[in-house]
Design a protein around this motif. Structure first.
Motif, PDB file in Angstrom:
ATOM      1  N   ASP A   1      55.149 -20.367 -21.040  1.00  0.00           N
ATOM      2  CA  ASP A   1      55.640 -19.748 -22.270  1.00  0.00           C
ATOM      3  C   ASP A   1      56.890 -20.494 -22.733  1.00  0.00           C
ATOM      4  O   ASP A   1      57.923 -20.457 -22.067  1.00  0.00           O
ATOM      5  N   ALA A   2      56.790 -21.163 -23.874  1.00  0.00           N
ATOM      6  CA  ALA A   2      57.907 -21.974 -24.361  1.00  0.00           C
ATOM      7  C   ALA A   2      59.140 -21.127 -24.658  1.00  0.00           C
ATOM      8  O   ALA A   2      60.267 -21.562 -24.423  1.00  0.00           O
ATOM      9  N   PHE A   3      58.942 -19.917 -25.161  1.00  0.00           N
ATOM     10  CA  PHE A   3      60.083 -19.064 -25.493  1.00  0.00           C
ATOM     11  C   PHE A   3      60.869 -18.675 -24.235  1.00  0.00           C
ATOM     12  O   PHE A   3      62.086 -18.572 -24.263  1.00  0.00           O
ATOM     13  N   GLU A   4      60.170 -18.470 -23.126  1.00  0.00           N
ATOM     14  CA  GLU A   4      60.846 -18.123 -21.878  1.00  0.00           C
ATOM     15  C   GLU A   4      61.661 -19.307 -21.355  1.00  0.00           C
ATOM     16  O   GLU A   4      62.626 -19.118 -20.616  1.00  0.00           O
ATOM     17  N   ALA A   5      61.283 -20.514 -21.743  1.00  0.00           N
ATOM     18  CA  ALA A   5      61.983 -21.705 -21.258  1.00  0.00           C
ATOM     19  C   ALA A   5      63.309 -21.927 -21.967  1.00  0.00           C
ATOM     20  O   ALA A   5      64.206 -22.566 -21.420  1.00  0.00           O
ATOM     21  N   ILE A   6      63.446 -21.400 -23.184  1.00  0.00           N
ATOM     22  CA  ILE A   6      64.655 -21.664 -23.975  1.00  0.00           C
ATOM     23  C   ILE A   6      65.927 -21.191 -23.266  1.00  0.00           C
ATOM     24  O   ILE A   6      66.891 -21.967 -23.154  1.00  0.00           O
ATOM     25  N   PRO A   7      66.005 -19.932 -22.781  1.00  0.00           N
ATOM     26  CA  PRO A   7      67.228 -19.519 -22.063  1.00  0.00           C
ATOM     27  C   PRO A   7      67.512 -20.390 -20.847  1.00  0.00           C
ATOM     28  O   PRO A   7      68.677 -20.684 -20.552  1.00  0.00           O
ATOM     29  N   TYR A   8      66.460 -20.792 -20.139  1.00  0.00           N
ATOM     30  CA  TYR A   8      66.657 -21.644 -18.962  1.00  0.00           C
ATOM     31  C   TYR A   8      67.276 -22.981 -19.370  1.00  0.00           C
ATOM     32  O   TYR A   8      68.208 -23.483 -18.733  1.00  0.00           O
TER      33      TYR A   8
END
Length: 237
Positions: free
Chosen positions: A36-43
């Motif tokens: 999931d690309a959106f989950e990667a943003i905070p990381y």
């Protein structure tokens, strides 16, 4: 030298291939993978990542759109089954473009390119490790124009172009904000909106939902509001 890496692909099998290949390249440390690309943003915002293995065609948000959401863009190796995206990938200064399926040898070749880029970037660092080259070159048409960092007030996205607003003139370059950020030192420039990057040294005032650079109020996007706190910290206000 080690490259800390992250992989984003909506296909679990594709991530497994990257994991297997990365494990065989001694200087690549794959710290996390995301479907999931959106989950990667905070990381990506919270961790220091040197290299991003990134699929382009994904549901909800493309890999290219993802890069536009980032304040700091790491080196990118695109990994995709669609060859028609290759030109766009290289326009974004991607280190390499892996067309699925690819071999371990091809993967290692791309990683070696990334390592060379990191080594090359270190050559512009002066003996004071907090300092970087005081200028960049901006492509305008068929020319590359030297621009002193101290003269850049802010950057504004205008369609497929970025307008470099300088103290005495403006330069229009065919690129994205994500691409422009690759050449700018993060301690001196801050992305505050999908369409704006401000030079910290030229910020005159901070309001509730914007920052002032000269007589121009730059809006702060809803997803970038935490940048105001970072800006206040940098400016010690």
């Amino acid at each position: 030298m080690t490259l800390t890496a992250l992989a984003i692909d909506d296909e679990p099998r594709a991530l497994e291939v990257i994991q297997m290949h990365a494990a065989k390249v001694p200087f690549v440390a794959l710290s996390a993978t995301f479907t999931d690309a959106f989950e990667a943003i905070p990381y990506l915002q919270e961790h220091r990542i040197d290299l991003l293995f990134l699929d382009i065609k994904m549901p909800d948000i493309s890999g290219i759109e993802l890069l536009d959401c980032l304040q700091k863009v790491p080196m990118v190796i695109f990994s995709t089954a669609y060859s028609e995206f290759a030109v766009k990938g290289f326009e974004l200064n991607a280190v390499d473009y892996l067309l699925k399926p690819y071999s371990l040898a091809r993967f290692a070749q791309a990683c070696n390119k990334a390592l060379e880029v990191k080594q090359l970037r270190q050559t512009v660092i002066f003996s004071d490790t907090t300092s970087v080259a005081p200028f960049i070159f901006v492509k305008t048409g068929y020319e590359q124009e030297k621009v002193w960092l101290k003269d850049i007030c802010y950057l504004e996205a205008e369609g497929n172009y970025v307008n470099y607003v300088l103290r005495d003139r403006q330069l229009l370059s065919r690129q994205s904000l994500a691409e422009s950020l690759l050449s700018l030192p993060e301690q001196q420039f801050l992305r505050v909106h999908r369409s704006f990057v401000v030079a910290v040294a030229h910020v005159q005032k901070i309001s509730r939902h914007g920052v002032w650079v000269g007589d121009r109020e730059i809006p702060v996007g809803a997803s970038f509001e935490e940048r105001l706190e970072k800006l206040r910290t940098i400016l010690k206000i």
